[in-house]
Write an enzyme that holds these catalytic residues in place. Structure first.
Site, PDB file in Angstrom:
ATOM      1  CB  ILE A 188      36.935 -26.767  92.700  1.00  0.00           C
ATOM      2  CG1 ILE A 188      35.474 -26.668  93.150  1.00  0.00           C
ATOM      3  CG2 ILE A 188      37.525 -25.373  92.462  1.00  0.00           C
ATOM      4  CD1 ILE A 188      35.310 -26.194  94.585  1.00  0.00           C
ATOM      5  CB  CYS A 189      40.520 -26.958  88.165  1.00  0.00           C
ATOM      6  SG  CYS A 189      42.237 -26.876  87.637  1.00  0.00           S
TER       7      CYS A 189
END
EC number: 2.3.2.23
Length: 202
Positions: free
Chosen positions: A93-94
């Site tokens: 996840i960013c």
């Protein structure tokens, strides 16, 4: 972790695991223990309404570092998802609060609600998955249909595209594995010929 950190996690678990009332059921989030020493948790979020993820349930792996709450938990999607800020391969996840914008006052509830918000408002200019981000910007309608299909196949959402499903079935009938077929078609703009070439090259 010391006793005070364990107590903090117990409080968070109680807070997040409470069953929501009918008004908030669409925003349901929950956390369960995976092991007894609080180093690994399993999160779950509901796909936000009015998004391609609506109706889906998304499982998250949450690893609590020894330095928590001064450093963020390590979170990734276990459930496969088509989103610019989440890897379609690894679930990485960013999200800024899972990196340099984390604060010790934040809780797991903050994290899960922030992930729900991310599903509703992608940041394609800061992508985790460049292929998805490119589709999001270049062909928004195809992105929505692709994300909805992934939600249907992997997260149990009810809505899917019959045309995309037929293409998946066609390639699966040729002997290719379903997850590989979905990934290939999604990354090749649902063109059966180029997706087939990709599958044969792997």
């Amino acid at each position: 972790m010391d006793t005070s950190q364990n107590e903090r996690l117990v409080t968070i678990l109680k807070c997040v695991s409470v069953c929501p009332n009918p008004q908030t059921s669409k925003n349901q989030i929950k956390v369960d223990l995976v092991n007894e020493n609080f180093t690994e948790l399993r999160g779950e979020i509901a796909g936000p309404p009015d998004t391609p993820y609506e109706g889906g349930r998304y499982q998250l792996e949450i690893k609590i570092p020894e330095t928590y709450p001064f450093n963020p938990p390590k979170v990734r999607f276990i459930t496969k998802i088509w989103h610019p800020n989440i890897s379609s391969v690894t679930g990485a996840i960013c999200l800024d609060i899972l990196k340099d914008q984390w604060a010790a006052a934040m809780t797991l509830r903050t994290v899960l609600l922030s992930l729900q918000a991310l599903l509703a408002a992608a940041e394609p200019d800061d992508p985790q998955d460049a292929v998805v981000a490119n589709q999001y910007k270049q062909n928004p309608e195809m992105f929505k249909q692709t994300a909805r299909l992934w939600s249907h196949v992997y997260a149990g959402a009810p809505i899917s595209s019959p045309d995309y499903t037929r293409k998946i079935d066609k390639l699966c009938a040729m002997g290719f594995e379903k997850n590989a077929v979905i990934a290939a078609l999604s990354s090749k703009s649902w063109d059966v010929e180029t997706a087939t070439e990709l599958l044969l090259s792997n």
